[in-house]
Design a protein around this motif. Structure first.
Motif, PDB file in Angstrom:
ATOM      1  N   GLY A 255     -11.067  -1.365   4.229  1.00  0.00           N
ATOM      2  CA  GLY A 255     -11.085  -0.394   3.135  1.00  0.00           C
ATOM      3  C   GLY A 255     -11.257   1.019   3.626  1.00  0.00           C
ATOM      4  N   ALA A 256     -11.908   1.179   4.770  1.00  0.00           N
ATOM      5  CA  ALA A 256     -12.119   2.522   5.321  1.00  0.00           C
ATOM      6  C   ALA A 256     -10.903   3.019   6.078  1.00  0.00           C
ATOM      7  N   ALA A 257     -10.076   2.103   6.579  1.00  0.00           N
ATOM      8  CA  ALA A 257      -8.915   2.500   7.373  1.00  0.00           C
ATOM      9  C   ALA A 257      -7.801   3.026   6.484  1.00  0.00           C
ATOM     10  N   VAL A 258      -6.994   3.912   7.056  1.00  0.00           N
ATOM     11  CA  VAL A 258      -5.827   4.437   6.348  1.00  0.00           C
ATOM     12  C   VAL A 258      -4.689   3.441   6.492  1.00  0.00           C
ATOM     13  N   GLU A 259      -4.212   2.926   5.361  1.00  0.00           N
ATOM     14  CA  GLU A 259      -3.135   1.944   5.406  1.00  0.00           C
ATOM     15  C   GLU A 259      -1.852   2.599   5.892  1.00  0.00           C
ATOM     16  N   LYS A 260      -1.104   1.897   6.716  1.00  0.00           N
ATOM     17  CA  LYS A 260       0.117   2.466   7.285  1.00  0.00           C
ATOM     18  C   LYS A 260       1.308   2.150   6.390  1.00  0.00           C
ATOM     19  N   TYR A 261       1.954   3.210   5.893  1.00  0.00           N
ATOM     20  CA  TYR A 261       3.147   3.062   5.066  1.00  0.00           C
ATOM     21  C   TYR A 261       4.403   3.513   5.808  1.00  0.00           C
ATOM     22  N   CYS A 262       4.233   4.438   6.756  1.00  0.00           N
ATOM     23  CA  CYS A 262       5.374   4.929   7.523  1.00  0.00           C
ATOM     24  C   CYS A 262       4.883   5.423   8.877  1.00  0.00           C
ATOM     25  N   SER A 263       5.821   5.795   9.739  1.00  0.00           N
ATOM     26  CA  SER A 263       5.474   6.222  11.095  1.00  0.00           C
ATOM     27  C   SER A 263       5.033   7.676  11.168  1.00  0.00           C
ATOM     28  N   ASN A 264       5.287   8.437  10.109  1.00  0.00           N
ATOM     29  CA  ASN A 264       4.893   9.843  10.091  1.00  0.00           C
ATOM     30  C   ASN A 264       3.414   9.941   9.705  1.00  0.00           C
ATOM     31  N   TYR A 265       2.601  10.408  10.640  1.00  0.00           N
ATOM     32  CA  TYR A 265       1.145  10.388  10.458  1.00  0.00           C
ATOM     33  C   TYR A 265       0.706  11.229   9.259  1.00  0.00           C
ATOM     34  N   THR A 266       1.211  12.458   9.171  1.00  0.00           N
ATOM     35  CA  THR A 266       0.785  13.365   8.102  1.00  0.00           C
ATOM     36  C   THR A 266       1.190  12.836   6.733  1.00  0.00           C
ATOM     37  N   VAL A 267       2.451  12.426   6.608  1.00  0.00           N
ATOM     38  CA  VAL A 267       2.932  11.898   5.332  1.00  0.00           C
ATOM     39  C   VAL A 267       2.192  10.610   4.980  1.00  0.00           C
TER      40      VAL A 267
ATOM     41  N   THR B 160       6.132  -0.269  -2.436  1.00  0.00           N
ATOM     42  CA  THR B 160       6.617   0.708  -1.460  1.00  0.00           C
ATOM     43  C   THR B 160       7.605   0.069  -0.494  1.00  0.00           C
ATOM     44  N   ARG B 161       8.665   0.805  -0.196  1.00  0.00           N
ATOM     45  CA  ARG B 161       9.605   0.463   0.881  1.00  0.00           C
ATOM     46  C   ARG B 161       9.955   1.784   1.563  1.00  0.00           C
ATOM     47  N   ILE B 162       9.147   2.147   2.539  1.00  0.00           N
ATOM     48  CA  ILE B 162       9.244   3.483   3.126  1.00  0.00           C
ATOM     49  C   ILE B 162       9.636   3.387   4.593  1.00  0.00           C
ATOM     50  N   ASP B 163      10.810   3.907   4.900  1.00  0.00           N
ATOM     51  CA  ASP B 163      11.293   3.981   6.279  1.00  0.00           C
ATOM     52  C   ASP B 163      11.415   5.460   6.635  1.00  0.00           C
ATOM     53  N   LEU B 164      10.346   5.997   7.180  1.00  0.00           N
ATOM     54  CA  LEU B 164      10.302   7.427   7.491  1.00  0.00           C
ATOM     55  C   LEU B 164       9.885   7.596   8.942  1.00  0.00           C
ATOM     56  N   PRO B 165      10.804   8.006   9.822  1.00  0.00           N
ATOM     57  CA  PRO B 165      10.463   8.146  11.242  1.00  0.00           C
ATOM     58  C   PRO B 165       9.454   9.261  11.483  1.00  0.00           C
ATOM     59  N   GLU B 166       8.873   9.230  12.654  1.00  0.00           N
ATOM     60  CA  GLU B 166       7.837  10.217  12.982  1.00  0.00           C
ATOM     61  C   GLU B 166       8.406  11.626  13.044  1.00  0.00           C
ATOM     62  N   ASN B 167       9.605  11.762  13.613  1.00  0.00           N
ATOM     63  CA  ASN B 167      10.237  13.078  13.746  1.00  0.00           C
ATOM     64  C   ASN B 167      11.388  13.203  12.754  1.00  0.00           C
ATOM     65  N   ASN B 168      11.375  14.291  11.981  1.00  0.00           N
ATOM     66  CA  ASN B 168      12.403  14.526  10.968  1.00  0.00           C
ATOM     67  C   ASN B 168      12.884  15.965  11.036  1.00  0.00           C
TER      68      ASN B 168
END
Length: 422
Positions: free
Chosen positions: A279-291, A311-319
């Motif tokens: 519950g304390a961890a940030v769930e990972k939805y995409c590879s972009n850390y800030t988003v 959710t179906r999020i495919d967002l690379p780290e670099n855009n």
């Protein structure tokens, strides 16, 4: 015959330019065929009336026979308010009569006949359309999309000119030139061109002001998105620090359970600690850390409001799109979706779907949510009557325009969709 050719070319030119200035888009082939048929019928009917009534009588009734049908046709196919269509129509009336006026002034200045004046008018159609498309269309469209006030005042300029020309010669430009001196015709041209120069300059200045305002709103939204980002990060770090601090106590208690040979209690306690840490961890939805931080924060808020989130999020780290601009899009769209879902009484009907993918090197984002209220649209943009509301969609539009992308908003069958392509 020459009168029919001149009238038909003027009509077709006016239809083409209005279609361009109003940025019309007829989506279905059936509607395209109907519009083309409507134009063809008008050309044929006008030719028939011109032949039987004669050119002079036909021009007396020209506003009723041509202007009114054209106005109603574009009022139905255009996405803009009638007053804006009205202004564009009167502008086209001015442009169309100016062709004949310019041709006649030139022909009379060099002692040529009216046939030469007609030829000059025909030659002017193509370069004028190019100039309109390249230099007049962009500020016109920007004002049509972003300004709702002052259009009646703008319309008074072309209306005044058209009324003057009509009162002198009933739109028979030959009669206008015969009744006024050529130098007054030149003066009339200068006045009209000057008036539209001032209108276009006003459009340009207004565009610059609105652009600056949009940039300021976008900056405020970016600051708000950054604040959400840091709040989510701070909350996650704070929880992590707490659990690190408490980890020694957890391990000691587990050790006591094991020393007491109480494996069931130890396993149960370990499971509880794991759930707390998850519950304390940030769930990972995409590879972009800030988003991902923004998504995690807003999705948590949505679930706290008993909203079913998919959710179906495919967002690379670099855009190509900056992280901050992506945060503006996601934070505003999801926040609007959450607010809309909160208005639904039955929690089982509260749904939020976030989809993002890369398609043909384009970033495609679709955010869909249910709603249970009336959604108002102005120029294809959702608007709100509440103070300080409705800025989110404008911020999204500003980001999309910044990257030359495409956006659309729709509300059908209690489902609101925001589609963005960058």
């Amino acid at each position: 015959m020459m009168d029919y050719v001149r009238s038909s070319l003027s009509f077709i030119f006016a239809i083409s330019v209005m279609y361009t200035l109003l940025d019309c888009e007829i989506k279905y082939n059936r509607n395209r065929y109907l519009f083309g048929l409507y134009v063809a019928i008008m050309v044929i009917c006008n030719g028939f009336l011109l032949h039987h009534l004669g050119y002079i009588t036909f021009m007396k009734f020209y506003p009723l026979l041509v202007h009114v049908p054209v106005f109603f046709a574009f009022m139905f196919i255009s996405k803009f308010k009638p007053i804006k269509v009205f202004f564009v129509l009167w502008t086209l009336i001015v442009i169309s009569t100016l062709f004949s006026l310019v041709g006649l002034v030139i022909s009379y200045s060099f002692g040529s006949g009216k046939e030469i004046a007609n030829i000059i008018s025909y030659i002017l159609y193509l370069p004028t359309y190019f100039l309109i498309y390249k230099y007049i269309r962009p500020p016109f469209l920007y004002m049509l999309h972003n300004t709702d006030k002052g259009w009646l005042g703008f319309s008074m300029i072309p209306i005044s000119y058209s009324v003057l020309v009509y009162s002198i010669g009933m739109y028979n430009i030959d009669a206008v030139i015969d009744r006024i001196n050529v130098k007054y015709g030149v003066l009339l041209l200068i006045i009209v061109f000057s008036a539209y120069f001032l209108i276009l300059r006003f459009f340009k200045q207004t565009k610059e002001q609105l652009t600056l305002q949009n940039e300021q709103n976008l900056l405020q939204t970016q600051v708000a998105a950054a604040q959400v980002h840091f709040e989510a990060l701070e909350e996650s770090q704070e929880k992590t620090m707490i659990y690190r601090h408490d980890m020694r106590h957890h391990l000691n208690l587990i050790n006591y359970y094991l020393m007491d040979n109480n494996k069931v209690a130890a396993q149960k306690y370990i499971t509880e600690v794991e759930k707390a840490i998850e519950g304390a961890a940030v769930e990972k939805y995409c590879s972009n850390y800030t988003v991902n931080l923004i998504l995690s924060s807003y999705i948590t808020k949505a679930r706290n409001e008993q909203i079913t989130v998919e959710t179906r999020i495919d967002l690379p780290e670099n855009n190509v799109v900056s992280d901050m601009d992506l945060c503006v899009i996601f934070s505003n769209a999801i926040e609007n979706a959450i607010n809309a879902c909160k208005g639904i009484h039955d929690a089982n009907e509260r749904t939020l779907k976030i989809v993002s993918r890369i398609n043909n090197n384009k970033l495609c984002i679709q955010i869909t949510n249910s709603y249970d209220s009336t959604v108002l649209f102005v120029d294809d943009m959702p608007v709100s009557s509440e103070e300080n509301h409705g800025l989110g969609t404008k911020s999204i539009a500003a980001v999309v325009q910044k990257y030359g992308g495409v956006y659309s908003f729709s509300a059908v069958d209690r489902i609101f969709k925001a589609n963005i392509i960058l």
